[in-house]
Design a protein around this motif. Structure first.
Motif, PDB file in Angstrom:
ATOM      1  N   LEU A  25       0.831  -1.210   0.000  1.00 10.36           N
ATOM      2  CA  LEU A  25       0.000   0.000   0.000  1.00 10.36           C
ATOM      3  C   LEU A  25       0.863   1.256   0.000  1.00 10.36           C
ATOM      4  O   LEU A  25       0.510   2.260  -0.629  1.00 10.36           O
ATOM      5  N   LEU A  26       2.007   1.209   0.676  1.00  7.29           N
ATOM      6  CA  LEU A  26       2.934   2.338   0.655  1.00  7.29           C
ATOM      7  C   LEU A  26       3.414   2.596  -0.774  1.00  7.29           C
ATOM      8  O   LEU A  26       3.374   3.728  -1.261  1.00  7.29           O
ATOM      9  N   LEU A  27       3.870   1.537  -1.452  1.00  9.53           N
ATOM     10  CA  LEU A  27       4.357   1.712  -2.822  1.00  9.53           C
ATOM     11  C   LEU A  27       3.246   2.196  -3.749  1.00  9.53           C
ATOM     12  O   LEU A  27       3.488   3.005  -4.653  1.00  9.53           O
ATOM     13  N   ARG A  28       2.018   1.754  -3.519  1.00  7.75           N
ATOM     14  CA  ARG A  28       0.884   2.256  -4.314  1.00  7.75           C
ATOM     15  C   ARG A  28       0.688   3.751  -4.103  1.00  7.75           C
ATOM     16  O   ARG A  28       0.481   4.509  -5.049  1.00  7.75           O
ATOM     17  N   ASP A  29       0.735   4.181  -2.836  1.00 11.25           N
ATOM     18  CA  ASP A  29       0.573   5.610  -2.528  1.00 11.25           C
ATOM     19  C   ASP A  29       1.691   6.438  -3.158  1.00 11.25           C
ATOM     20  O   ASP A  29       1.438   7.502  -3.734  1.00 11.25           O
ATOM     21  N   GLU A  48       6.199  -2.501 -11.526  1.00  9.65           N
ATOM     22  CA  GLU A  48       7.647  -2.679 -11.703  1.00  9.65           C
ATOM     23  C   GLU A  48       8.388  -2.645 -10.372  1.00  9.65           C
ATOM     24  O   GLU A  48       9.347  -3.396 -10.166  1.00  9.65           O
ATOM     25  N   LEU A  49       7.963  -1.770  -9.463  1.00 10.67           N
ATOM     26  CA  LEU A  49       8.602  -1.732  -8.137  1.00 10.67           C
ATOM     27  C   LEU A  49       8.409  -3.065  -7.410  1.00 10.67           C
ATOM     28  O   LEU A  49       9.339  -3.585  -6.788  1.00 10.67           O
ATOM     29  N   MET A  50       7.202  -3.633  -7.502  1.00 10.97           N
ATOM     30  CA  MET A  50       6.940  -4.907  -6.829  1.00 10.97           C
ATOM     31  C   MET A  50       7.686  -6.064  -7.496  1.00 10.97           C
ATOM     32  O   MET A  50       8.137  -6.982  -6.814  1.00 10.97           O
ATOM     33  N   LYS A  51       7.841  -6.007  -8.821  1.00 13.84           N
ATOM     34  CA  LYS A  51       8.657  -7.028  -9.499  1.00 13.84           C
ATOM     35  C   LYS A  51      10.077  -6.997  -8.939  1.00 13.84           C
ATOM     36  O   LYS A  51      10.675  -8.050  -8.697  1.00 13.84           O
ATOM     37  N   ARG A  52      10.603  -5.801  -8.743  1.00 14.31           N
ATOM     38  CA  ARG A  52      11.957  -5.678  -8.196  1.00 14.31           C
ATOM     39  C   ARG A  52      11.996  -6.197  -6.764  1.00 14.31           C
ATOM     40  O   ARG A  52      12.943  -6.882  -6.360  1.00 14.31           O
ATOM     41  N   PRO A  67      13.495   1.370  -2.975  1.00 14.85           N
ATOM     42  CA  PRO A  67      12.809   0.667  -4.064  1.00 14.85           C
ATOM     43  C   PRO A  67      13.111   1.369  -5.385  1.00 14.85           C
ATOM     44  O   PRO A  67      13.095   2.598  -5.459  1.00 14.85           O
ATOM     45  N   HIS A  68      13.415   0.573  -6.402  1.00 17.88           N
ATOM     46  CA  HIS A  68      13.797   1.154  -7.686  1.00 17.88           C
ATOM     47  C   HIS A  68      13.431   0.214  -8.824  1.00 17.88           C
ATOM     48  O   HIS A  68      13.325  -0.993  -8.633  1.00 17.88           O
ATOM     49  N   ALA A  69      13.246   0.806  -9.997  1.00 17.88           N
ATOM     50  CA  ALA A  69      12.943   0.019 -11.188  1.00 17.88           C
ATOM     51  C   ALA A  69      13.223   0.878 -12.411  1.00 17.88           C
ATOM     52  O   ALA A  69      13.340   2.100 -12.321  1.00 17.88           O
ATOM     53  N   ARG A  70      13.318   0.186 -13.560  1.00 17.63           N
ATOM     54  CA  ARG A  70      13.541   0.853 -14.840  1.00 17.63           C
ATOM     55  C   ARG A  70      12.254   0.788 -15.655  1.00 17.63           C
ATOM     56  O   ARG A  70      11.522  -0.192 -15.593  1.00 17.63           O
ATOM     57  N   VAL A  88       7.372   0.733   8.512  1.00 18.57           N
ATOM     58  CA  VAL A  88       6.680  -0.365   7.839  1.00 18.57           C
ATOM     59  C   VAL A  88       7.641  -1.539   7.669  1.00 18.57           C
ATOM     60  O   VAL A  88       8.827  -1.339   7.401  1.00 18.57           O
ATOM     61  N   ASP A  89       7.111  -2.751   7.781  1.00 16.46           N
ATOM     62  CA  ASP A  89       7.923  -3.942   7.506  1.00 16.46           C
ATOM     63  C   ASP A  89       8.231  -3.964   6.018  1.00 16.46           C
ATOM     64  O   ASP A  89       7.324  -3.969   5.191  1.00 16.46           O
ATOM     65  N   PHE A  90       9.514  -3.963   5.674  1.00 15.16           N
ATOM     66  CA  PHE A  90       9.939  -3.946   4.281  1.00 15.16           C
ATOM     67  C   PHE A  90      10.757  -5.185   3.948  1.00 15.16           C
ATOM     68  O   PHE A  90      11.400  -5.250   2.917  1.00 15.16           O
ATOM     69  N   GLU A  91      10.761  -6.157   4.886  1.00 12.81           N
ATOM     70  CA  GLU A  91      11.561  -7.367   4.724  1.00 12.81           C
ATOM     71  C   GLU A  91      13.027  -7.006   4.496  1.00 12.81           C
ATOM     72  O   GLU A  91      13.722  -7.596   3.659  1.00 12.81           O
ATOM     73  N   ALA A  92      13.500  -6.004   5.232  1.00 15.38           N
ATOM     74  CA  ALA A  92      14.871  -5.502   5.089  1.00 15.38           C
ATOM     75  C   ALA A  92      15.884  -6.561   5.512  1.00 15.38           C
ATOM     76  O   ALA A  92      15.555  -7.497   6.248  1.00 15.38           O
ATOM     77  N   ILE A  93      17.121  -6.380   5.068  1.00 12.06           N
ATOM     78  CA  ILE A  93      18.156  -7.377   5.348  1.00 12.06           C
ATOM     79  C   ILE A  93      18.424  -7.540   6.843  1.00 12.06           C
ATOM     80  O   ILE A  93      18.853  -8.593   7.272  1.00 12.06           O
TER      81      ILE A  93
END
Length: 154
Positions: A25-29, A48-52, A67-70, A88-93
Motif C-alpha cells: 500500500l505504501l508503494l501504491r501511494d 515494476e517496483l513490486m517485481k523488483r 525501491p527502484h525500477a527501470r 513499515v515492515d519492508f523485509e529488510a536485510i
C-alpha cells in the motif's frame, strides 16, 4: 562520475510522516504521487517496483529502503523520498522496519546512469549522521537540502 541527487529529486517530492499499513500500500501511494511527474501510470510504477521487490527486498537495513525500477517510456530519472510514521515492515536485510524510503524510477535505456543514481542515493542514505537528522527534521525544504547536499570529499 558522481551523480547529484538534486538532478532527479525535487523539493515537491519530499513527503514527511507518511502513514501506510504495509509495503504494497505504501508503494501504491508513492506511485500515485510519482505518476503525474513521470507520465507513467501509477499501476505501471507499482507493478515494476513490486517485481523488483520479488527479486529481493530493497530494504538495505538501518530503517532505509531504496525501491527502484527501470521503465520504458520514462524520459528522465525521477526520485521521491518519504519519511514514514510509523515504520513499515519492508523485509529488510536486518529485519528492522523501514521509516525512510527513497523511490527511484529510471529510464529503461539508462544502463550506467541507473547504477550511478542508485549509488548516489545509497551513499547518502547509508550515512547514519544523515538518516538520524532526516528522522527529526520537520521542514520539507530543510529535509530536501540535507538529502540533496553533496557529500564532503574526504
Amino acid at each position: 562520475m558522481t551523480t547529484s541527487i538534486s538532478s532527479f529529486l525535487s523539493p515537491s517530492d519530499v513527503l514527511l510522516d507518511v502513514r501506510s499499513p504495509d509495503k504494497l500500500l505504501l508503494l501504491r501511494d508513492l506511485a500515485r504521487h510519482a505518476a503525474p511527474s513521470t507520465g507513467l501510470s501509477s499501476d505501471v510504477i507499482v507493478t515494476e517496483l513490486m517485481k523488483r521487490e520479488q527479486l529481493g527486498s530493497t530494504g538495505m537495513g538501518g530503517g532505509v529502503a531504496i525501491p527502484h525500477a527501470r521503465y520504458l517510456g520514462l524520459k528522465k530519472p525521477f526520485g521521491l523520498v518519504a519519511r514514514l510514521k510509523p515504520a513499515v515492515d519492508f523485509e529488510a536485510i536486518d529485519n528492522l522496519p523501514v521509516d525512510l524510503v527513497f523511490v527511484l524510477l529510471v529510464p529503461a535505456a539508462a544502463e550506467g546512469d541507473h547504477l550511478n543514481i542508485l549509488a548516489a542515493v545509497s551513499r547518502r542514505m547509508r550515512s547514519r549522521e544523515v538518516t538520524q537528522k532526516l528522522r527529526v527534521i520537520q521542514d520539507p525544504n530543510i529535509f530536501y537540502r540535507l538529502i540533496a547536499a553533496e557529500p564532503e570529499k574526504r
